[in-house]
Design an enzyme around this catalytic site. Sequence first.
Site, PDB file in Angstrom:
ATOM      1  N   PRO A  81      46.742  -6.793  26.116  1.00 19.48           N
ATOM      2  CA  PRO A  81      47.483  -7.171  27.326  1.00 19.48           C
ATOM      3  C   PRO A  81      47.166  -6.204  28.457  1.00 19.48           C
ATOM      4  O   PRO A  81      47.217  -4.980  28.280  1.00 19.48           O
ATOM      5  CB  PRO A  81      48.953  -7.043  26.893  1.00 19.48           C
ATOM      6  CG  PRO A  81      48.935  -6.050  25.770  1.00 19.48           C
ATOM      7  CD  PRO A  81      47.620  -6.253  25.068  1.00 19.48           C
ATOM      8  N   CYS A 178      52.989   1.329  27.046  1.00 20.56           N
ATOM      9  CA  CYS A 178      52.546   1.541  28.433  1.00 20.56           C
ATOM     10  C   CYS A 178      53.062   2.882  28.952  1.00 20.56           C
ATOM     11  O   CYS A 178      54.286   3.101  28.998  1.00 20.56           O
ATOM     12  CB  CYS A 178      53.036   0.410  29.325  1.00 20.56           C
ATOM     13  SG  CYS A 178      52.534   0.607  31.053  1.00 20.56           S
ATOM     14  N   ASN A 310      43.448  -0.084  18.393  1.00 26.36           N
ATOM     15  CA  ASN A 310      43.165  -0.282  19.816  1.00 26.36           C
ATOM     16  C   ASN A 310      42.748   1.050  20.441  1.00 26.36           C
ATOM     17  O   ASN A 310      43.205   2.105  20.024  1.00 26.36           O
ATOM     18  CB  ASN A 310      44.426  -0.835  20.511  1.00 26.36           C
ATOM     19  CG  ASN A 310      44.252  -0.984  22.013  1.00 26.36           C
ATOM     20  OD1 ASN A 310      45.131  -0.618  22.784  1.00 26.36           O
ATOM     21  ND2 ASN A 310      43.129  -1.522  22.453  1.00 26.36           N
ATOM     22  N   GLY A 335      40.299  -4.392  25.239  1.00 25.07           N
ATOM     23  CA  GLY A 335      40.813  -4.795  26.536  1.00 25.07           C
ATOM     24  C   GLY A 335      39.755  -4.839  27.609  1.00 25.07           C
ATOM     25  O   GLY A 335      39.141  -5.867  27.871  1.00 25.07           O
TER      26      GLY A 335
END
Length: 568
Positions: A81, A178, A310, A335
């Site tokens: 995302p 985040c 990730n 990403g």
Amino acid sequence: MRGKDGLSITIVIRVIAVISWWLLLPITSAFVLVSSGSGSMIICCADRKQMQILSCSAKRSEGTTANDDLLNKHSRLCLAPMMDYTNQHFRAMVRLISPNILTCTEMVAADELLVDKTNRNWKQLLGQSAVIPEAPSVLQLGGNDASLLYNCARIYHEYSQKFDNKCEYTALNLNCGCPSPSVSGKRCFGAALMKDARYVTTLVRAMHDGVERKIPVTIKCRIGVYDNYGNTPFSRETYDRISEKKEYDKLRQFVETIASDGIVTTFQIHARIAVLGGLSPADNRRVPPLKYDYVHRLADQYPELNFVLNGGINSLAQVKDELDGHASLAGVMVGRAIVADPWSFSMADELIYGDANVDKVQKQHLCTNRRELLEAYGRHADNEELHNDPAAIRRSLVAACAHLFAGEPNAHRFRMELDEISARPERLQREARAKVWSSIARGGNTGASILASAFSSTSAGIQAVDSPAAAALGWDDIQAIDDNTQWDENEPPLSELILEAAHRHFGDKVLSSSRKESYDKKVWEEEEARVRMAKGDRILSVVERSGNDEENKLSGGVVDGWLKNGLN
């Protein structure tokens, strides 16, 4: 006597073991009795949290749904995302490249979804392509208020029932990773949530209840947080002094606490620590070191859970290497590498999933080359502009395919032309509005003409200026004229503009090259770059070891010449 004594000893041992289990259960561990067929007994020690996870996972597996199966099957390669990037248009284009990649939305903040309860706002934040089926896909939510997250999940659930295939997500995801100051600082969610795992379970349960427990909930997080607000300012030296065992144990406890609640079984983990305060989001992706081994250890230690790695993965080859080298991983999340060069991941179905994983419906939308992809994406783009204001959405529609030809000659010129195509609706609309208001101003001594002379046409539309004639027309009338002014209907559709630009800048060989041909070319280029880099490192090493003062004083131009000759 020996038989009776042996039996008595066995009974005593069993009693002691049971008492120990009850005494130690509230603390950290439990003794488990395992009887063999011969009547002998083994006493083993199991971690209490892990026993809870095993128990919850067993119950969870009994109630698995089709969405759970989809999530597990497609998690091998996930689109991360990213705000301003992974909107519905970019996800639609990725779906044309691969029907298997698990896509993820931009983070939808709970308050943003609830502040404007109109279908228009919900469509913008939750909507999917009406032309290209998006599943499998994940909706990421952000927030720290259980009631708000429950209502968001509820809104999505009701919206999905209303619009069916235009809004259908495989799972929900809670953003716990985040590090942006506007998210983890002012609004205290994102990575800040990692400081309170128990509260995260409350948020997860609220989301799960909001969708009536019909789709799974996942977590995206970091390997931990470094709070600059309460600690010594972050630096690599300070961070390197932190015990890796202590850091890993905190991560393990975070995972255990959430998984033991029985809802979350999938964790997407960015293998860097999140620095709260002191580092920008970009620096948070570069400065803290990657620690893949933490995620590998979790995957090995908790095989009943799914862990997706990730961070720092920049190619399809790296994805394959990670999955081949660590069988316990459920998948890899990528990403910016996909955004920067989406076509380089076009062989994902063959290399990561296998052709057998693509069903007949998915194959209808699978494009074999970039010409087909632009044609298919053009149908989506035209449909979006048909039902929305082109001036409002053109830029995001065009941006989705801006890097489709990354690395090809003329790619930069192609992007420049796309920029002009993106700005075209706004420019034409400004020109049309200026003509309308100019015509009104020349229309005679009327209230409209007087008012028109008191307004000026700008890039932002019609702005009011001080005038006694402002009462001649109401602002609603002004805005209606402004909003409904359209440019010439003969303007070519967006699909035609994009395809023509591609044909202008790229030959048929580029446009029609297959996914395998493009991938093989990419692999060859990456290998060439590695060879060239290795040659350059060897030449520099020779210069550094020479010990000759004259050579060490060589100008940069001479050294550059050496490198150039050595690299060719």
